[in-house]
Design a protein around this motif. Structure first.
Motif, PDB file in Angstrom:
ATOM      1  N   MET A 154      12.245  14.031 -10.712  1.00  0.00           N
ATOM      2  CA  MET A 154      11.840  12.888  -9.890  1.00  0.00           C
ATOM      3  C   MET A 154      10.746  12.115 -10.620  1.00  0.00           C
ATOM      4  N   LYS A 155      10.915  10.820 -10.705  1.00  0.00           N
ATOM      5  CA  LYS A 155       9.955   9.971 -11.406  1.00  0.00           C
ATOM      6  C   LYS A 155       8.709   9.739 -10.540  1.00  0.00           C
ATOM      7  N   GLY A 156       7.613   9.370 -11.199  1.00  0.00           N
ATOM      8  CA  GLY A 156       6.362   9.119 -10.488  1.00  0.00           C
ATOM      9  C   GLY A 156       6.501   8.081  -9.396  1.00  0.00           C
ATOM     10  N   PHE A 157       7.235   7.011  -9.697  1.00  0.00           N
ATOM     11  CA  PHE A 157       7.349   5.935  -8.725  1.00  0.00           C
ATOM     12  C   PHE A 157       8.111   6.394  -7.484  1.00  0.00           C
ATOM     13  N   GLU A 158       9.135   7.223  -7.704  1.00  0.00           N
ATOM     14  CA  GLU A 158       9.916   7.728  -6.579  1.00  0.00           C
ATOM     15  C   GLU A 158       9.028   8.609  -5.698  1.00  0.00           C
ATOM     16  N   ALA A 159       8.211   9.444  -6.362  1.00  0.00           N
ATOM     17  CA  ALA A 159       7.298  10.318  -5.606  1.00  0.00           C
ATOM     18  C   ALA A 159       6.370   9.464  -4.755  1.00  0.00           C
ATOM     19  N   PHE A 160       5.967   8.341  -5.319  1.00  0.00           N
ATOM     20  CA  PHE A 160       5.094   7.419  -4.625  1.00  0.00           C
ATOM     21  C   PHE A 160       5.776   6.875  -3.376  1.00  0.00           C
ATOM     22  N   ARG A 161       7.032   6.491  -3.539  1.00  0.00           N
ATOM     23  CA  ARG A 161       7.766   5.919  -2.414  1.00  0.00           C
ATOM     24  C   ARG A 161       7.952   6.963  -1.309  1.00  0.00           C
ATOM     25  N   VAL A 162       8.339   8.165  -1.720  1.00  0.00           N
ATOM     26  CA  VAL A 162       8.544   9.237  -0.741  1.00  0.00           C
ATOM     27  C   VAL A 162       7.248   9.530   0.008  1.00  0.00           C
ATOM     28  N   ALA A 163       6.135   9.602  -0.764  1.00  0.00           N
ATOM     29  CA  ALA A 163       4.838   9.895  -0.152  1.00  0.00           C
ATOM     30  C   ALA A 163       4.430   8.785   0.813  1.00  0.00           C
ATOM     31  N   PHE A 164       4.663   7.559   0.382  1.00  0.00           N
ATOM     32  CA  PHE A 164       4.292   6.417   1.214  1.00  0.00           C
ATOM     33  C   PHE A 164       5.059   6.449   2.541  1.00  0.00           C
ATOM     34  N   ASP A 165       6.362   6.728   2.439  1.00  0.00           N
ATOM     35  CA  ASP A 165       7.179   6.808   3.665  1.00  0.00           C
ATOM     36  C   ASP A 165       6.654   7.886   4.598  1.00  0.00           C
ATOM     37  N   ALA A 166       6.283   9.025   4.011  1.00  0.00           N
ATOM     38  CA  ALA A 166       5.806  10.139   4.834  1.00  0.00           C
ATOM     39  C   ALA A 166       4.511   9.765   5.548  1.00  0.00           C
ATOM     40  N   LEU A 167       3.613   9.091   4.830  1.00  0.00           N
ATOM     41  CA  LEU A 167       2.336   8.714   5.435  1.00  0.00           C
ATOM     42  C   LEU A 167       2.532   7.642   6.501  1.00  0.00           C
ATOM     43  N   ARG A 168       3.466   6.716   6.239  1.00  0.00           N
ATOM     44  CA  ARG A 168       3.713   5.645   7.200  1.00  0.00           C
ATOM     45  C   ARG A 168       4.338   6.210   8.470  1.00  0.00           C
ATOM     46  N   GLY A 169       5.096   7.289   8.287  1.00  0.00           N
ATOM     47  CA  GLY A 169       5.731   7.904   9.446  1.00  0.00           C
ATOM     48  C   GLY A 169       4.723   8.552  10.381  1.00  0.00           C
ATOM     49  N   ASN A 170       3.486   8.700   9.909  1.00  0.00           N
ATOM     50  CA  ASN A 170       2.466   9.372  10.710  1.00  0.00           C
ATOM     51  C   ASN A 170       1.168   8.590  10.627  1.00  0.00           C
ATOM     52  N   ARG A 171       1.283   7.320  11.028  1.00  0.00           N
ATOM     53  CA  ARG A 171       0.204   6.359  10.808  1.00  0.00           C
ATOM     54  C   ARG A 171      -1.157   6.783  11.344  1.00  0.00           C
ATOM     55  N   LEU A 172      -1.177   7.205  12.607  1.00  0.00           N
ATOM     56  CA  LEU A 172      -2.453   7.510  13.258  1.00  0.00           C
ATOM     57  C   LEU A 172      -3.145   8.658  12.529  1.00  0.00           C
ATOM     58  N   ARG A 173      -2.334   9.690  12.254  1.00  0.00           N
ATOM     59  CA  ARG A 173      -2.929  10.835  11.572  1.00  0.00           C
ATOM     60  C   ARG A 173      -3.438  10.440  10.193  1.00  0.00           C
ATOM     61  N   SER A 174      -2.659   9.635   9.490  1.00  0.00           N
ATOM     62  CA  SER A 174      -3.083   9.202   8.159  1.00  0.00           C
ATOM     63  C   SER A 174      -4.414   8.472   8.245  1.00  0.00           C
ATOM     64  N   LEU A 175      -4.544   7.595   9.241  1.00  0.00           N
ATOM     65  CA  LEU A 175      -5.763   6.807   9.385  1.00  0.00           C
ATOM     66  C   LEU A 175      -6.956   7.710   9.692  1.00  0.00           C
ATOM     67  N   LEU A 176      -6.735   8.658  10.616  1.00  0.00           N
ATOM     68  CA  LEU A 176      -7.834   9.550  10.990  1.00  0.00           C
ATOM     69  C   LEU A 176      -8.259  10.411   9.810  1.00  0.00           C
ATOM     70  N   THR A 177      -7.256  10.826   9.018  1.00  0.00           N
ATOM     71  CA  THR A 177      -7.571  11.637   7.842  1.00  0.00           C
ATOM     72  C   THR A 177      -8.398  10.828   6.853  1.00  0.00           C
ATOM     73  N   MET A 178      -8.033   9.551   6.742  1.00  0.00           N
ATOM     74  CA  MET A 178      -8.742   8.684   5.794  1.00  0.00           C
ATOM     75  C   MET A 178     -10.166   8.414   6.227  1.00  0.00           C
ATOM     76  N   LEU A 179     -10.428   8.520   7.523  1.00  0.00           N
ATOM     77  CA  LEU A 179     -11.718   8.111   8.080  1.00  0.00           C
ATOM     78  C   LEU A 179     -12.885   8.773   7.345  1.00  0.00           C
TER      79      LEU A 179
END
Ligand SMILES: Nc1ncnc2c1ncn2[C@@H]1O[C@H](COP(=O)(O)OP(=O)(O)O)[C@@H](O)[C@H]1O
Ligand SMILES: [Mg+2]
Lengths: 398, 275
Positions: free
Chosen positions: A1-26
């Motif tokens: 798996m290429k770096g960019f693909e990993a990026f896309r997969v990761a981004f989708d996963a984080l977007r799928g859990n927006r609130l949690r991602s935001l709270l984690t980032m806080l």
């Protein structure tokens, strides 16, 4: 798996859990923003103090009794001062200009004019002060050598003191009462500015001889000497100390220069900023632990997904990369938001509070790198755990 | 890689059986007690074969399937998939082998809930480094092959169980493996959807030559396979492929001397006549 693909997969996963991602980032957002604001205030303070010290002129030498180490300038030696007003002439001979030397003692006292009163710094000095410290007189005149020699009760006000006591009216020629003694105002100094919200102009200058009598002392705290040029400062410093040691054989004297003061201030502020930034940095650490924790929860929750991916051919490395990229994405997006908040906060502090703040160009860059590094550091453990999951066991969990 | 070709043979140039297991065991150590899920199984999957594994619950069918699919490693014995000895491969090589050699269909579909049918089907290709555009192209072809050309951008919760299992089959096929392993593929489906899934598996086997090994509880489904294997207590109790051979020592097929021998493809047809 290429770096960019990993990026896309990761981004989708984080977007799928927006609130949690935001709270984690806080945690990261707060940590980064706090560090940036602290560093900006430290830099702003250093700039302001440096410009004030530089305002003294780079060729100013302060001669004080005692062996001062440069880490503690101006402190502790005044009590034992053997210096006399007459020593000014000895120092004047060293510079070759009597007007380049001014003696000083400082105290604090209450001052009144009519019904108005104020608590001010009282500077006892002589007629050379405006020239040595480059402080122009705005109204009236500074007191003269004759005033000093004959202990006249005359006073020159700082601009703020003038404003407080006379509310804009011309004070020259008016009477004030300083520590219970009446003085005649002969002049007002031009505004000097403030530092950390504390005015440098709330002061009254009187002849040093008058001040000695007023406060019951017969010594001089220090002499300020103006060198002909900055290049003369080192040699002059040695000359001044040498001359005083000949006058007082068993005394030590120090010559403090602007360069030394700047160096000391820089050191102290640097240390202070580092300490405060480290404290702020702890919240970044806590934020990192939060990321690690959430990533572990996420790995557990998504055990099935991980098992499936491995069953379909994902290698340990692919899964590890995916989760690591997720963690780094979380912290670096949090870092960018933290940078925006921190820079905005610094500008607000600078604009709305008496504290100066200056955003150094490197602090957002360092902040971004640090936040990404926090992601790697705190993401590795959960990501490795994800990568090592056994596909059969992982698929079995519900 | 282009659209599916009519033949299933484009893997490594090995001419041996697709999968060959010799005296394979698998034990689970449960902290003191050891569960012997498989106790010496020999099993060969030929190119283009269609086999049904039956047996009571807990007899080791899934364990066997996981071994055949390289999801797991045997405790002892020899397991060759695509001509390579599984016990000699490291984790990443094993991942690569399961990515290329076998397609796995699970009883509970195992689709990513938030991904579309296209993205789900393209997943195995992601780990092969196939570019995104090509992944979509191949995934679409694979979905059309299972009759889901009209469900490309649907998510699992927008599809029926039968459709979801067909997406899973499309996913198993997209990498063009030589073998499709299906562990109770109709177990979660009603009769009509189950029949549809079985029809697709049979069609893929007949038209594309993909070997199919499936686990089932359904006697009728098992009966339609050319070869039946009965597992009990971690052993192969009965294998019709071995019975059909006139002079084979049953249950003991040594590597290289078993059904891999020349002229053997005929064995499948013999087995098939029983259906
Ligand atoms: N991960 C495991 N840990 C321990 N025991 C297991 C594990 N997987 C399977 N088993 C045991 O191995 C035996 C065979 O299981 P399985 O292959 O799932 O049977 P089947 O699919 O035929 O129902 C059972 O006794 C089961 O409990
Ligand atoms: Mg099972």
């Amino acid at each position: 798996m290429k770096g960019f693909e990993a990026f896309r997969v990761a981004f989708d996963a984080l977007r799928g859990n927006r609130l949690r991602s935001l709270l984690t980032m806080l945690g990261i957002i707060i940590g980064i923003a706090a560090v940036i604001v602290v560093v900006s205030i430290g830099a702003g303070a250093r700039d302001q103090i440096e410009s004030q010290v530089e305002g003294l002129g780079s060729n100013l030498v302060l001669v004080v009794p005692g062996q001062l180490d440069t880490a503690n300038p101006g402190q502790g030696a005044a009590a034992a001062s053997p210096l006399q007003v007459s020593d000014g002439r000895v120092l004047g001979d060293v510079v070759g200009d009597d007007a380049a030397v001014t003696a000083r003692i400082s105290s604090a006292a209450e001052v009144r004019a009519g019904s108005r009163e104020s608590y001010v710094t009282v500077q006892g000095s002589d007629q050379n002060l405006p020239y040595v410290f480059t402080r122009p007189v705005a109204e009236g005149e500074f007191f003269t050598q004759g005033d000093v020699d004959t202990r006249q009760r005359v006073a020159v006000l700082g601009s703020v003191t003038s404003q407080v006591l006379f509310a804009g009216a011309d004070p020259v020629g008016r009477q004030i009462t300083l520590a219970g003694t009446r003085f005649r105002v002969v002049g007002v100094l031009a505004e000097q500015g403030e530092s950390f919200g504390v005015s440098q102009d709330n002061e009254v200058h009187i002849p040093i001889t008058t001040a000695q009598r007023l406060f019951g002392i017969d010594r001089v705290d220090a002499f300020a000497v103006k060198a002909p040029s900055a290049a003369d400062v080192p040699a002059l410093s040695r000359g001044l100390r040498q001359a005083l040691r000949e006058e007082y054989p068993d005394q030590e004297f120090s010559a403090v220069t602007q360069t030394q003061i700047l160096g000391v201030i820089g050191d102290i502020l640097g240390l202070l900023t580092a300490v405060l930034a480290s404290i702020a940095g702890i919240s970044l650490l806590v934020g990192g632990v939060g990321v690690s924790n959430i990533m572990l929860v996420s790995v557990r929750e998504r055990t099935k997904e991980i098992g499936l991916r491995k069953a379909l051919g994902a290698r340990q490395r692919d899964v590890l990369t995916q989760f690591l990229v997720e963690a780094v994405l979380l912290t670096s997006v949090g870092g960018v938001i933290g940078i925006v908040v921190g820079v905005g906060g610094s500008l607000l502090v600078n604009g709305l509070s008496p504290l100066p703040a200056k955003v150094e160009w490197w602090s957002p860059v360092v902040a971004f790198v640090v936040s990404a590094a926090v992601g790697i550091f705190f993401g590795v453990f959960p990501a490795r755990r994800a990568g090592r999951l056994d596909p059969v066991v992982a698929l079995r969990t519900d | 890689m282009t659209a599916p070709a009519p033949s299933g043979v484009d893997g490594p140039a090995t001419s041996g059986p697709a999968i060959e297991a010799v005296d394979v065991t698998r034990s689970y150590d449960l902290g003191g007690t050891v569960v012997d899920a498989l106790q010496g199984v020999s099993f060969v999957v030929e190119e283009g074969e269609y086999a049904a594994i039956v047996g009571p619950s807990g007899s080791g069918k899934s364990t066997l399937m996981h071994l055949l699919g390289c999801l797991d490693r045997p405790t002892s014995g020899v397991l060759r998939v695509g001509g390579r000895d599984v016990l000699e491969l490291d984790d990443s090589e094993l991942a690569d082998l399961r990515n290329r050699e076998v397609g796995f269909v699970f009883q509970s579909f195992q689709l990513l809930p938030r991904s579309t049918a296209l993205d789900n089907v393209g997943l195995p290709l992601l780990y092969r480094g196939t570019k995104r555009a090509e992944r979509r192209e191949l995934a679409e072809a694979s979905l059309r092959a299972v009759g889901l050309g009209h469900r490309l951008t649907h998510r699992p919760n927008q599809m029926s169980g039968g459709e979801q299992q067909r997406v899973a089959i499309a996913r198993a096929l997209v990498g063009r493996p030589r073998i499709l392993l299906a562990d109770e593929p109709t177990g979660n489906l009603d009769t009509r959807n189950g029949a549809e899934v079985m029809r697709i598996l049979e069609e893929l086997n007949a038209e594309q030559g993909v070997a199919v090994v499936l686990v089932t509880h359904d006697d009728e489904v098992a009966g339609r396979a050319r070869r039946q294997v009965r597992v009990r207590d971690g052993r192969v109790e009965r294998d019709t492929a071995l019975e059909a051979r006139p002079a084979g020592p049953a249950g003991d097929a040594p590597a290289g001397a078993g059904p891999a021998a020349a002229g053997e493809p005929g064995a499948r047809h013999v087995a098939g006549q029983q259906a």
